[in-house]
Enzyme design. Structure first.
Site, PDB file in Angstrom:
ATOM      1  N   ARG A 158      -1.351   1.538   6.274  1.00 30.43           N
ATOM      2  CA  ARG A 158      -2.452   2.177   5.556  1.00 30.43           C
ATOM      3  C   ARG A 158      -3.318   2.943   6.547  1.00 30.43           C
ATOM      4  O   ARG A 158      -3.632   2.430   7.644  1.00 30.43           O
ATOM      5  CB  ARG A 158      -3.349   1.144   4.855  1.00 30.43           C
ATOM      6  CG  ARG A 158      -2.911   0.753   3.459  1.00 30.43           C
ATOM      7  CD  ARG A 158      -2.860   1.904   2.487  1.00 30.43           C
ATOM      8  NE  ARG A 158      -2.374   1.531   1.168  1.00 30.43           N
ATOM      9  CZ  ARG A 158      -1.098   1.470   0.835  1.00 30.43           C
ATOM     10  NH1 ARG A 158      -0.161   1.706   1.748  1.00 30.43           N
ATOM     11  NH2 ARG A 158      -0.735   1.166  -0.390  1.00 30.43           N
ATOM     12  N   GLU A 209      -5.758  10.890   1.983  1.00 23.08           N
ATOM     13  CA  GLU A 209      -4.451  11.474   1.676  1.00 23.08           C
ATOM     14  C   GLU A 209      -4.583  12.423   0.487  1.00 23.08           C
ATOM     15  O   GLU A 209      -5.183  12.072  -0.514  1.00 23.08           O
ATOM     16  CB  GLU A 209      -3.440  10.359   1.351  1.00 23.08           C
ATOM     17  CG  GLU A 209      -3.164   9.456   2.525  1.00 23.08           C
ATOM     18  CD  GLU A 209      -2.081   8.405   2.250  1.00 23.08           C
ATOM     19  OE1 GLU A 209      -1.549   8.349   1.121  1.00 23.08           O
ATOM     20  OE2 GLU A 209      -1.774   7.644   3.171  1.00 23.08           O
ATOM     21  N   HIS A 245       3.398   9.828   3.430  1.00 18.94           N
ATOM     22  CA  HIS A 245       3.418   8.520   2.758  1.00 18.94           C
ATOM     23  C   HIS A 245       4.777   8.314   2.101  1.00 18.94           C
ATOM     24  O   HIS A 245       4.882   8.126   0.889  1.00 18.94           O
ATOM     25  CB  HIS A 245       2.282   8.449   1.738  1.00 18.94           C
ATOM     26  CG  HIS A 245       1.901   7.036   1.401  1.00 18.94           C
ATOM     27  ND1 HIS A 245       0.608   6.645   1.162  1.00 18.94           N
ATOM     28  CD2 HIS A 245       2.644   5.920   1.261  1.00 18.94           C
ATOM     29  CE1 HIS A 245       0.569   5.358   0.883  1.00 18.94           C
ATOM     30  NE2 HIS A 245       1.808   4.894   0.926  1.00 18.94           N
TER      31      HIS A 245
HETATM   32  N1  LIG Z   1       3.866   3.489   3.811  1.00 18.72           N
HETATM   33  C1  LIG Z   1       4.272   2.974   2.693  1.00 18.72           C
HETATM   34  O1  LIG Z   1       4.803   3.668   1.817  1.00 18.72           O
HETATM   35  C2  LIG Z   1       4.074   1.515   2.443  1.00 18.72           C
HETATM   36  C3  LIG Z   1       3.007   0.856   2.988  1.00 18.72           C
HETATM   37  N2  LIG Z   1       2.832  -0.475   2.739  1.00 18.72           N
HETATM   38  C4  LIG Z   1       1.696  -1.138   3.331  1.00 18.72           C
HETATM   39  O2  LIG Z   1       2.195  -2.158   4.196  1.00 18.72           O
HETATM   40  C5  LIG Z   1       1.381  -3.306   4.057  1.00 18.72           C
HETATM   41  C6  LIG Z   1       2.167  -4.537   4.404  1.00 18.72           C
HETATM   42  O3  LIG Z   1       3.171  -4.713   3.408  1.00 18.72           O
HETATM   43  P1  LIG Z   1       3.950  -6.102   3.361  1.00 18.72           P
HETATM   44  O4  LIG Z   1       4.580  -6.397   4.662  1.00 18.72           O
HETATM   45  O5  LIG Z   1       4.767  -6.099   2.134  1.00 18.72           O
HETATM   46  O6  LIG Z   1       2.718  -7.093   3.132  1.00 18.72           O
HETATM   47  P2  LIG Z   1       2.686  -8.639   3.437  1.00 18.72           P
HETATM   48  O7  LIG Z   1       1.505  -9.169   2.678  1.00 18.72           O
HETATM   49  O8  LIG Z   1       4.026  -9.255   3.239  1.00 18.72           O
HETATM   50  O9  LIG Z   1       2.376  -8.731   5.006  1.00 18.72           O
HETATM   51  C7  LIG Z   1       1.101  -8.452   5.521  1.00 18.72           C
HETATM   52  C8  LIG Z   1       0.971  -9.278   6.790  1.00 18.72           C
HETATM   53  O10 LIG Z   1      -0.255  -8.927   7.425  1.00 18.72           O
HETATM   54  C9  LIG Z   1      -0.803 -10.106   7.974  1.00 18.72           C
HETATM   55  N3  LIG Z   1      -2.224  -9.913   8.212  1.00 18.72           N
HETATM   56  C10 LIG Z   1      -3.220  -9.927   7.296  1.00 18.72           C
HETATM   57  N4  LIG Z   1      -4.399  -9.740   7.927  1.00 18.72           N
HETATM   58  C11 LIG Z   1      -4.129  -9.581   9.258  1.00 18.72           C
HETATM   59  C12 LIG Z   1      -4.913  -9.348  10.409  1.00 18.72           C
HETATM   60  N5  LIG Z   1      -6.241  -9.263  10.335  1.00 18.72           N
HETATM   61  N6  LIG Z   1      -4.296  -9.246  11.622  1.00 18.72           N
HETATM   62  C13 LIG Z   1      -2.955  -9.367  11.697  1.00 18.72           C
HETATM   63  N7  LIG Z   1      -2.139  -9.600  10.648  1.00 18.72           N
HETATM   64  C14 LIG Z   1      -2.733  -9.702   9.441  1.00 18.72           C
HETATM   65  C15 LIG Z   1      -0.511 -11.161   6.933  1.00 18.72           C
HETATM   66  O11 LIG Z   1      -0.566 -12.446   7.502  1.00 18.72           O
HETATM   67  C16 LIG Z   1       0.908 -10.783   6.517  1.00 18.72           C
HETATM   68  O12 LIG Z   1       1.848 -11.477   7.299  1.00 18.72           O
HETATM   69  C17 LIG Z   1       0.944  -3.279   2.587  1.00 18.72           C
HETATM   70  O13 LIG Z   1      -0.291  -3.964   2.410  1.00 18.72           O
HETATM   71  C18 LIG Z   1       0.793  -1.797   2.323  1.00 18.72           C
HETATM   72  O14 LIG Z   1      -0.546  -1.419   2.558  1.00 18.72           O
HETATM   73  C19 LIG Z   1       3.703  -1.209   1.975  1.00 18.72           C
HETATM   74  C20 LIG Z   1       4.777  -0.581   1.397  1.00 18.72           C
HETATM   75  C21 LIG Z   1       5.021   0.837   1.559  1.00 18.72           C
HETATM   76  O1  LIG Z   2       3.726  -0.005  -1.760  1.00 20.62           O
HETATM   77  C1  LIG Z   2       2.826   0.450  -1.017  1.00 20.62           C
HETATM   78  O2  LIG Z   2       1.856  -0.208  -0.595  1.00 20.62           O
HETATM   79  C2  LIG Z   2       2.881   1.847  -0.654  1.00 20.62           C
HETATM   80  O3  LIG Z   2       2.090   2.295   0.152  1.00 20.62           O
HETATM   81  C3  LIG Z   2       3.861   2.727  -1.342  1.00 20.62           C
HETATM   82  O4  LIG Z   2       3.090   3.829  -1.790  1.00 20.62           O
HETATM   83  P1  LIG Z   2       3.694   4.749  -2.972  1.00 20.62           P
HETATM   84  O5  LIG Z   2       3.992   3.819  -4.091  1.00 20.62           O
HETATM   85  O6  LIG Z   2       4.945   5.347  -2.383  1.00 20.62           O
HETATM   86  O7  LIG Z   2       2.624   5.720  -3.269  1.00 20.62           O
END
Ligand SMILES: NC(=O)C1=CN([C@@H]2O[C@H](COP(=O)(O)OP(=O)(O)OC[C@H]3O[C@@H](n4cnc5c(N)ncnc54)[C@H](O)[C@@H]3O)[C@@H](O)[C@H]2O)C=CC1
Ligand SMILES: O=C(O)C(=O)COP(=O)(O)O
Length: 523
Positions: A228, A257, A275
């Site tokens: 993010r 964005e 993204h």
């Molecule tokens: N670029 C994209 O299209 C995408 C971006 N994302 C982003 O990626 C993030 C992570 O996704 P997931 O791995 O599925 O989430 P998740 O919830 O499985 O993992 C997040 C991890 O961050 C850790 N965490 C929380 N606070 C923290 C801190 N202060 N310091 C260090 N670690 C900390 C948690 O313990 C957890 O292990 C999502 O919240 C989303 O914002 C997710 C999917 C797609």
């Molecule tokens: O799943 C997330 O957190 C993502 O950031 C994916 O974003 P999008 O659904 O591709 O706009």
């Protein structure tokens, strides 16, 4: 008809479960372009649509917000909860795609592939200008070892990288099981050649890499953000790119964005994608299908399993909860009509098998039923706790190992400014919900229909006097229960009728001098 507004591009194939269902209509249109938002029961989004309080105010019939993806920072979850709107997401549908995209960004960064690509397309052949580095033997620092971080770690290890992790919620056992090194943030910053963040955007993670912490990284470090915008401070990145401390940056996400004003895009050492982490056919099918299945459960009156603002509960767990959910709703409604004064606290004590269920859900159901009688807004298990706290109502939940003769029971005590009321109930298979005590008076009736609660002095003739007045008003008594604590003290009557009592009948009953309390209760 259950109407769904799909405000961001969501895989139509993934919506199949809903498209095939009866009485569900789907409209794919940006919320900002829809003139009549009041018609929708559900809103589907990805990251582009900002689900603000203002938008929710324009959707008074909104019951569920479905995020086809992981991050819900584009949704005012607190406001949704206050409004009793369930928020669900698809927590693992795009994990692999995002981990792969991140790894592709890392490989592109260290081998300058985007820059080299542009150079060759400009008919240049600058082979010495793009000498890169191997990933093999390098240290990848991962901040946040959740679903995506874990998948990425596996890929990095397959490329012969060391993986250092900072995640305050990661146990040593899990880090050893995955084969990564658990470190403090400081240790990670000073040892990693490449640092990538995979946390949600929260108060704690916003700017976790900033002027101060980036200054503690290795000279020539690469930084990657496919999580993010804002987790890595963009102004700090510009500073360290300008002074050469940071060798390169790969960004899939931005503080705003699309990124219109950031200086970051002017740097040759920055590679960027719009993204795209979850932008694969597979991820989009997964997340759309997952949220569709969840909303279908919701429409069918079943428990959703990926709610962000409601205790997650399996169908099996709800089957155990359901009898007490019904009992709680009846007791809450009964007590709300019994007490007409400001409430200080609601206490619920669970005994026997009632203590083994998801009691927090039942407690919220009780609170919702109690408050529903007093407020004209949508109240349910999603917002009951928030609304109670906002009204200064404490709620205390206890689990007792006492057994009071019934295999299970729940005792609800409502403490008002001037008085308290207590009801104990149980659920008996084939008999249903039973109230077995009111204010310590033993009784046994099914809380349903048109009821009359009477607390009176325990003297001869009271029951006859009540019966006579009801007879004089042509009221037929369907059932009648009496109860007392001791002889000559006070006692209660619990009556039920075929239709609600007239006000005139109630007034006549209130005229009896033996009556202490009399309340008509509608359940
Ligand atoms: N670029 C994209 O299209 C995408 C971006 N994302 C982003 O990626 C993030 C992570 O996704 P997931 O791995 O599925 O989430 P998740 O919830 O499985 O993992 C997040 C991890 O961050 C850790 N965490 C929380 N606070 C923290 C801190 N202060 N310091 C260090 N670690 C900390 C948690 O313990 C957890 O292990 C999502 O919240 C989303 O914002 C997710 C999917 C797609
Ligand atoms: O799943 C997330 O957190 C993502 O950031 C994916 O974003 P999008 O659904 O591709 O706009």
């Amino acid at each position: 008809m259950f109407k769904i507004l799909v405000s961001d591009p969501i895989s139509r194939d993934g919506l199949e479960p809903l498209l095939e269902a009866d009485n569900i209509e789907i409209v794919q249109k940006k919320a900002s372009e829809e003139e009549d938002l009041t018609q929708y029961d559900a809103l589907f989004v990805r990251s582009a649509t900002k689900v603000t309080a203002e938008l929710m105010n324009q959707m008074p019939n909104l019951k569920i917000i479905a995020r086809a993806g992981v991050g819900v920072d584009n949704i005012d979850v607190e406001q949704a909860t206050r409004k009793g709107i369930i928020v669900i997401n698809a927590p693992d549908g795009n994990t692999i795609s995002t981990a792969e995209h991140t790894f592709a960004m890392i490989a592109s960064l260290v081998r300058h592939i985007p820059q080299a690509n542009m150079s060759v397309k400009n008919r240049e052949w600058k082979r010495t200008a793009f000498v890169g580095s191997e990933l093999y033997g390098k240290t990848l620092g991962i901040v946040g070892l959740g679903r995506i971080g874990t998948e990425l770690a596996g890929r990095a290890k397959a490329f012969g990288m060391r993986v250092a992790v900072f995640d305050p919620f990661l146990t040593k056992e899990r880090s050893e099981k995955i084969g990564v090194e658990k470190h403090s943030l400081d240790e990670l910053l000073s040892s990693a050649d490449i640092i990538t963040v995979h946390t949600p955007l929260t108060k704690e993670t916003k700017g976790i890499l900033n002027h101060e912490t980036i200054g503690r990284t290795k000279e020539g470090v690469y930084l990657v953000n496919c999580a993010r915008g804002g987790i890595i401070d963009e102004e700090a990145l510009c500073t360290y790119l300008e002074n050469g401390h940071v060798r390169g940056v790969a960004l899939d996400v931005f503080e705003v964005e699309p990124p219109e004003h950031t200086r970051l895009l002017e740097f040759e050492q920055v590679i960027a994608t719009p993204h795209l982490g979850a932008s694969t056919k597979e991820a989009q099918l997964n997340v759309a299908y997952q949220v569709s299945q969840e909303v279908l459960l919701f429409v069918q009156g079943k428990q959703v399993t990926t709610s962000i603002n409601l205790p997650a509960m399996s169908e099996e767990a709800y089957r155990k909860v359901a009898p007490y959910d019904g009992l709680a709703q009846r007791i809450g409604t009964f007590l709300s009509q019994l007490m007409n004064e400001p409430i200080r606290s609601i206490e619920v004590e669970y005994e026997g098998s009632a203590a083994e269920i998801e009691t927090s859900y039942v407690t919220k159901s009780l609170i919702a039923s109690f408050l529903k009688q007093r407020m004209d807004i949508n109240i349910n298990t999603v917002n009951a706790g928030v609304l109670a706290r906002e009204r200064g109502i404490q709620f205390i939940e206890k689990v007792s190992d006492r057994h009071s003769g019934y295999s299970s029971s729940m005792t609800v005590t409502i403490n008002g400014e001037h008085s308290s009321s207590e009801i104990k109930g149980t659920f008996i298979p084939h008999f249903g919900e039973r109230i077995i005590s009111i204010n310590g008076f033993s009784i046994d009736f099914h809380p349903s229909g048109h009821l009359l609660f009477v607390q009176h002095t325990d003297v001869p003739g009271v029951i006859g006097n009540v019966g006579k007045i009801l007879g004089d008003h042509a009221v037929n008594i369907a059932t009648m229960q009496v109860g007392r604590k001791e002889k000559g003290g006070e006692a209660i009557m619990m009556l039920s009728f075929d239709k609600p009592l007239e006000e005139t009948t109630l007034s006549s009953l209130k005229g009896l001098e033996e009556i202490v309390t009399i309340k008509a209760i509608e359940l």
